[in-house]
Design an enzyme around this catalytic site. Structure first.
Site, PDB file in Angstrom:
ATOM      1  N   LYS A  84       0.845  -1.199   0.000  1.00  0.00           N
ATOM      2  CA  LYS A  84       0.000   0.000   0.000  1.00  0.00           C
ATOM      3  C   LYS A  84       0.876   1.243   0.000  1.00  0.00           C
ATOM      4  CE  LYS A  84      -4.437  -0.338   2.282  1.00  0.00           C
ATOM      5  NZ  LYS A  84      -5.071  -0.242   3.610  1.00  0.00           N
TER       6      LYS A  84
HETATM    7  C1  E4P Z   1      -8.270   0.724   3.399  1.00  0.00           C
HETATM    8  O1  E4P Z   1      -7.686  -0.232   2.929  1.00  0.00           O
HETATM    9  C2  E4P Z   1      -8.190   1.174   4.795  1.00  0.00           C
HETATM   10  O2  E4P Z   1      -7.549   0.164   5.540  1.00  0.00           O
HETATM   11  C3  E4P Z   1      -9.532   1.354   5.481  1.00  0.00           C
HETATM   12  O3  E4P Z   1     -10.609   0.952   4.661  1.00  0.00           O
HETATM   13  C4  E4P Z   1      -9.701   2.672   6.143  1.00  0.00           C
HETATM   14  O4  E4P Z   1     -10.972   2.706   6.720  1.00  0.00           O
HETATM   15  P1  E4P Z   1     -11.380   3.681   7.915  1.00  0.00           P
HETATM   16  O5  E4P Z   1     -11.839   4.968   7.314  1.00  0.00           O
HETATM   17  O6  E4P Z   1     -12.501   2.949   8.582  1.00  0.00           O
HETATM   18  O7  E4P Z   1     -10.182   3.833   8.795  1.00  0.00           O
END
Ligand code: E4P
Length: 222
Positions: A84
């Site tokens: 990521k």
């Molecule tokens: C994406 O891969 C992130 O890990 C995640 O969906 C972030 O979500 P949040 O807004 O609930 O922290």
């Protein structure tokens, strides 16, 4: 389409894998911190053993060189690891260079179709749209997902739109209806998707009638 779990909790991943409906996992530094993970490499390897699908692991460096160094190291942990990378100018540069090295990237922290387009052009395999966080600021997260899915279809862009920051089952359903190829969600949302009061009531009634029938059979035998 594919459903991923957005968690670093091993029990949740085991439960999702057992159900046979989860194809991958997305993690981030917040999710790892929530589980108190001290050894990230060991933890990610355990996730891969449980669920050998795409497992996203985020870099913490913010400069291109640092991101690449980290990404190359993380990608060595398993062939299932997808790195990521935040969608920033340095991140885009890193995405392009990682693509050249054959390392799969999940472009993260995307809030607009333009960011998604740039990440795709830089070679990201997945572009993660944080739809819940867009809703949080009173914009329409699903609209961003719809525009991006349309854009990629019209242009024949091979990157996959990944609906992330999912807050409830309707997010999953609507993203799926819009043609989003991947949705990642917390385990609680998966549980909500399964649950229906009529299923519970129906099962209770079937079992009660089955018990009645068993009693009738017992009686007929004596
Ligand atoms: C994406 O891969 C992130 O890990 C995640 O969906 C972030 O979500 P949040 O807004 O609930 O922290």
């Amino acid at each position: 389409m594919l459903l991923f779990l957005d968690t670093a909790n091993l029990e949740e991943i085991r439960a999702g894998a057992r159900m046979g409906v989860i194809a991958g996992v997305t993690t981030n530094p917040t999710l790892l911190a929530r589980e108190g993970v001290l050894d990230t490499e060991g933890h990610i390897k355990r996730i891969v053993e449980i669920l050998p699908g795409p497992i996203s692991v985020e870099v913490t460096a913010t400069d291109t060189k640092g991101m690449i160094q980290e990404a190359v190291g993380v990608a060595r942990w398993s062939e299932h690891v997808v790195v990521k990378i935040p969608t920033t100018p340095s991140g885009l540069e890193a995405m392009r260079l990682l693509k050249e090295q054959g390392i799969r990237v999940n472009a993260t922290l995307i809030f607009s179709p333009n960011q998604a387009l740039l990440a795709a052009l830089a070679g990201a395999t997945y572009v993660s749209i944080f739809l819940g966080r867009i809703d949080d600021i009173s914009w329409d997260g699903l609209k961003v997902v719809r525009k991006t899915v349309e854009l990629f279809q019209v242009q024949g862009i091979p990157s996959q739109v990944l609906a992330a920051s999912v807050r409830h089952p309707l997010h999953v359903l609507e993203a799926a209806r819009l043609g989003c190829p991947v949705v990642t969600m917390p385990f609680s949302v998966l549980q909500q998707m399964i649950k229906h009061p009529l299923t519970d009531i129906g099962l209770e009634r079937f079992l009660a009638d089955w018990r009645k029938l068993q009693a009738m059979r017992e009686e007929a035998r004596v």
